[in-house]
Design a protein around this motif. Structure first.
Motif, PDB file in Angstrom:
ATOM      1  N   ARG A 184       7.647   0.159  14.045  1.00 16.13           N
ATOM      2  CA  ARG A 184       6.264   0.386  13.657  1.00 16.13           C
ATOM      3  C   ARG A 184       5.945   1.834  14.014  1.00 16.13           C
ATOM      4  O   ARG A 184       5.993   2.228  15.175  1.00 16.13           O
ATOM      5  CB  ARG A 184       5.308  -0.540  14.403  1.00 16.13           C
ATOM      6  CG  ARG A 184       5.431  -1.988  13.990  1.00 16.13           C
ATOM      7  CD  ARG A 184       5.026  -2.209  12.531  1.00 16.13           C
ATOM      8  NE  ARG A 184       5.237  -3.587  12.131  1.00 16.13           N
ATOM      9  CZ  ARG A 184       6.402  -4.102  11.738  1.00 16.13           C
ATOM     10  NH1 ARG A 184       7.477  -3.343  11.677  1.00 16.13           N
ATOM     11  NH2 ARG A 184       6.507  -5.364  11.391  1.00 16.13           N
ATOM     12  N   ARG A 216      -5.455  -1.351   4.804  1.00 14.24           N
ATOM     13  CA  ARG A 216      -4.927  -2.544   4.142  1.00 14.24           C
ATOM     14  C   ARG A 216      -6.017  -3.571   3.843  1.00 14.24           C
ATOM     15  O   ARG A 216      -5.748  -4.587   3.197  1.00 14.24           O
ATOM     16  CB  ARG A 216      -3.867  -3.204   5.043  1.00 14.24           C
ATOM     17  CG  ARG A 216      -2.598  -2.418   5.184  1.00 14.24           C
ATOM     18  CD  ARG A 216      -1.375  -3.283   4.953  1.00 14.24           C
ATOM     19  NE  ARG A 216      -1.324  -4.449   5.771  1.00 14.24           N
ATOM     20  CZ  ARG A 216      -0.493  -4.628   6.813  1.00 14.24           C
ATOM     21  NH1 ARG A 216       0.351  -3.656   7.146  1.00 14.24           N
ATOM     22  NH2 ARG A 216      -0.484  -5.738   7.489  1.00 14.24           N
ATOM     23  N   MET A 276      -1.147   5.558   6.716  1.00 10.76           N
ATOM     24  CA  MET A 276       0.078   4.742   6.714  1.00 10.76           C
ATOM     25  C   MET A 276       1.023   5.179   5.591  1.00 10.76           C
ATOM     26  O   MET A 276       0.811   6.216   4.971  1.00 10.76           O
ATOM     27  CB  MET A 276      -0.280   3.279   6.561  1.00 10.76           C
ATOM     28  CG  MET A 276      -0.761   2.636   7.841  1.00 10.76           C
ATOM     29  SD  MET A 276      -1.067   0.870   7.565  1.00 10.76           S
ATOM     30  CE  MET A 276      -1.136   0.282   9.253  1.00 10.76           C
ATOM     31  N   GLY A 277       2.039   4.391   5.332  1.00 12.31           N
ATOM     32  CA  GLY A 277       2.976   4.710   4.253  1.00 12.31           C
ATOM     33  C   GLY A 277       4.421   4.507   4.648  1.00 12.31           C
ATOM     34  O   GLY A 277       5.323   4.704   3.843  1.00 12.31           O
ATOM     35  N   GLU A 292       2.155   8.714   8.603  1.00 12.00           N
ATOM     36  CA  GLU A 292       2.664   8.202   9.893  1.00 12.00           C
ATOM     37  C   GLU A 292       4.157   8.501  10.078  1.00 12.00           C
ATOM     38  O   GLU A 292       4.659   8.574  11.191  1.00 12.00           O
ATOM     39  CB  GLU A 292       2.406   6.705  10.013  1.00 12.00           C
ATOM     40  CG  GLU A 292       3.095   5.866   8.930  1.00 12.00           C
ATOM     41  CD  GLU A 292       2.818   4.372   9.049  1.00 12.00           C
ATOM     42  OE1 GLU A 292       2.157   3.932   9.995  1.00 12.00           O
ATOM     43  OE2 GLU A 292       3.291   3.636   8.147  1.00 12.00           O
ATOM     44  N   ILE A 328       0.847  -1.198   0.000  1.00  5.96           N
ATOM     45  CA  ILE A 328       0.000   0.000   0.000  1.00  5.96           C
ATOM     46  C   ILE A 328       0.882   1.247   0.000  1.00  5.96           C
ATOM     47  O   ILE A 328       0.452   2.311  -0.390  1.00  5.96           O
ATOM     48  CB  ILE A 328      -0.978   0.047   1.198  1.00  5.96           C
ATOM     49  CG1 ILE A 328      -0.239   0.071   2.535  1.00  5.96           C
ATOM     50  CG2 ILE A 328      -1.984  -1.077   1.146  1.00  5.96           C
ATOM     51  CD1 ILE A 328      -1.114   0.543   3.706  1.00  5.96           C
ATOM     52  N   ASP A 329       2.136   1.118   0.453  1.00  9.95           N
ATOM     53  CA  ASP A 329       3.009   2.295   0.613  1.00  9.95           C
ATOM     54  C   ASP A 329       3.481   2.872  -0.725  1.00  9.95           C
ATOM     55  O   ASP A 329       3.927   4.010  -0.782  1.00  9.95           O
ATOM     56  CB  ASP A 329       4.243   1.932   1.454  1.00  9.95           C
ATOM     57  CG  ASP A 329       3.871   1.349   2.803  1.00  9.95           C
ATOM     58  OD1 ASP A 329       2.746   1.605   3.262  1.00  9.95           O
ATOM     59  OD2 ASP A 329       4.705   0.636   3.388  1.00  9.95           O
TER      60      ASP A 329
END
Ligand code: F6P
Length: 365
Positions: free
Chosen positions: A262, A292, A186-187, A239, A143-144
């Protein structure tokens, strides 16, 4: 020499899951089994299945009806690394090299190739296994969207769509309460999800790891909006975003993982700082793993299917050590080494950043 057709191949999905993994599996299995009579084994839970020889035989039945399903029918793991396998001894995590077991499984099945679907960590392991004699084709997933060598990874569009829908929802409550709403996406170390969802969702401030922010600049933007009669603001923060001279916000350390860090929580830190600095009521939402999950977008289904088809082409042409990739809208392939060389982060003067800046969106710089 006569071109001998492959008889049996393996496939695994490793690293963090994302929508579209099943679409790749489906394309590979349909072409391999139906068109070429090649047997396909799917290893369970990423490299864990290769190490432990845990697999399912994939035929047309297993590959049917999975195109629209999120996650992976094979399971995955972002900690199972054959070269650094975490085991618990006396309550402590120690690491063992169990790569021989993975190689043994490959040989036992007499595989002609292994398709490894994953991101940076998965493909780094793949490149080591290649040096140990395995024939591997890589498929870029995350997904990043931070893999070098390809314009896009599948999973990214689905994550951006989920994040955008969340931003849309936060807009209405921000408006009603005249609040600053911060949404953390996220990323990891790249700001692609924040940038794309921030643009699609109309964020007023977008903070990404590639452009460290200054609180003063964020305050300026919020004040400017207030003066213009706009009583709410939306901040989209990656993030991995960090202040100038500061560090990323680490949520926890996962010892057993290849990348132990994380990230998470920068939104709370920002919310406190903004409230203190501006007096405007501020709330933070961390989207987390919802990005996700769920069904892949049409775009990701198409991209993942194209990747699966191209991966099978590479297997049939015996072009090993390569990762399928997208250049513009053209399907191509690059050496796996290119993909794992270094992360593809957002260029600070990328067209998207410049367009947003031209429209008055603040990056906190
Ligand atoms: O790489 C995908 C990703 O979802 C990142 O965006 C995020 O930082 C990380 O994985 C989370 O990992 P985990 O699933 O181990 O919490």
């Amino acid at each position: 020499m006569k071109n001998v057709k492959p008889k049996k191949i393996g496939i695994l999905t490793a690293g963090g899951d994302c929508p579209g993994l099943n679409a790749v599996i489906r394309a590979v299995v349909k072409i391999a089994t139906t068109k070429h009579g090649i047997e396909v084994v799917g290893f369970k839970d990423g490299y864990d299945g290769l190490i432990k020889d845990e697999y399912i035989t994939l035929g047309n039945r297993e590959a049917s009806g999975i195109l629209t399903i999120g996650g992976t029918i094979l399971g995955t793991s972002n900690i199972a690394n054959p070269y650094k396998y975490a085991v618990k001894r006396d309550g402590k995590v120690i690491f063992k090299d169990v790569s021989k077991k993975a190689i043994q499984t490959y040989k036992k099945h007499k595989l002609d190739a292994l398709i490894a679907v994953g991101g940076d960590g998965t493909l780094t392991i793949a490149s080591k296994l290649m040096k140990d004699g395995l024939k591997i084709v890589g498929v870029p997933k995350t997904i990043d969207n931070d893999l070098s060598g390809t314009t896009l990874t599948f999973g990214f569009d689905s994550a951006v769509t989920t994040a955008t829908e969340a931003i849309d929802k936060l807009h209405s409550t921000a408006q009603s309460h005249h609040r600053v709403m911060i949404v953390e996406v996220m990323g990891r170390y790249a700001g692609w999800i924040a940038l794309a969802s921030g643009m699609a969702g109309g964020g007023d401030v977008i903070l990404i790891p590639e452009i460290p922010y200054r609180m003063e600049k964020i305050r300026e933007k919020l004040r400017e909006r207030h003066k213009a009669g706009k009583r709410f603001s939306i901040i989209v923060v990656a993030e991995g975003a960090k202040p100038v001279g500061g560090e990323m916000t680490v949520h926890k350390i996962v010892e057993a993982s290849t990348d132990k860090v994380r990230l998470g929580g920068v939104a709370y830190r920002l919310a406190d700082d903004i409230e203190k600095l501006t007096g405007i009521e501020t709330r933070a939402t961390i989207l987390g793993h919802v990005q996700r999950g769920g069904t892949p977008t049409a775009f990701d289904r198409i991209l993942a299917t194209r990747y699966g088809v191209e991966a099978m082409n590479l297997v049939l042409e015996k072009k090993f050590g390569r990762m399928v990739a997208l250049k513009g809208n053209t399907m191509t392939n690059v050496p796996i080494a290119v993909a794992i060389g270094k992360l593809r982060v957002v260029p600070v003067n990328s067209p998207l950043v410049l367009s947003l800046k031209a429209m008055g969106v603040s990056f906190g710089d």
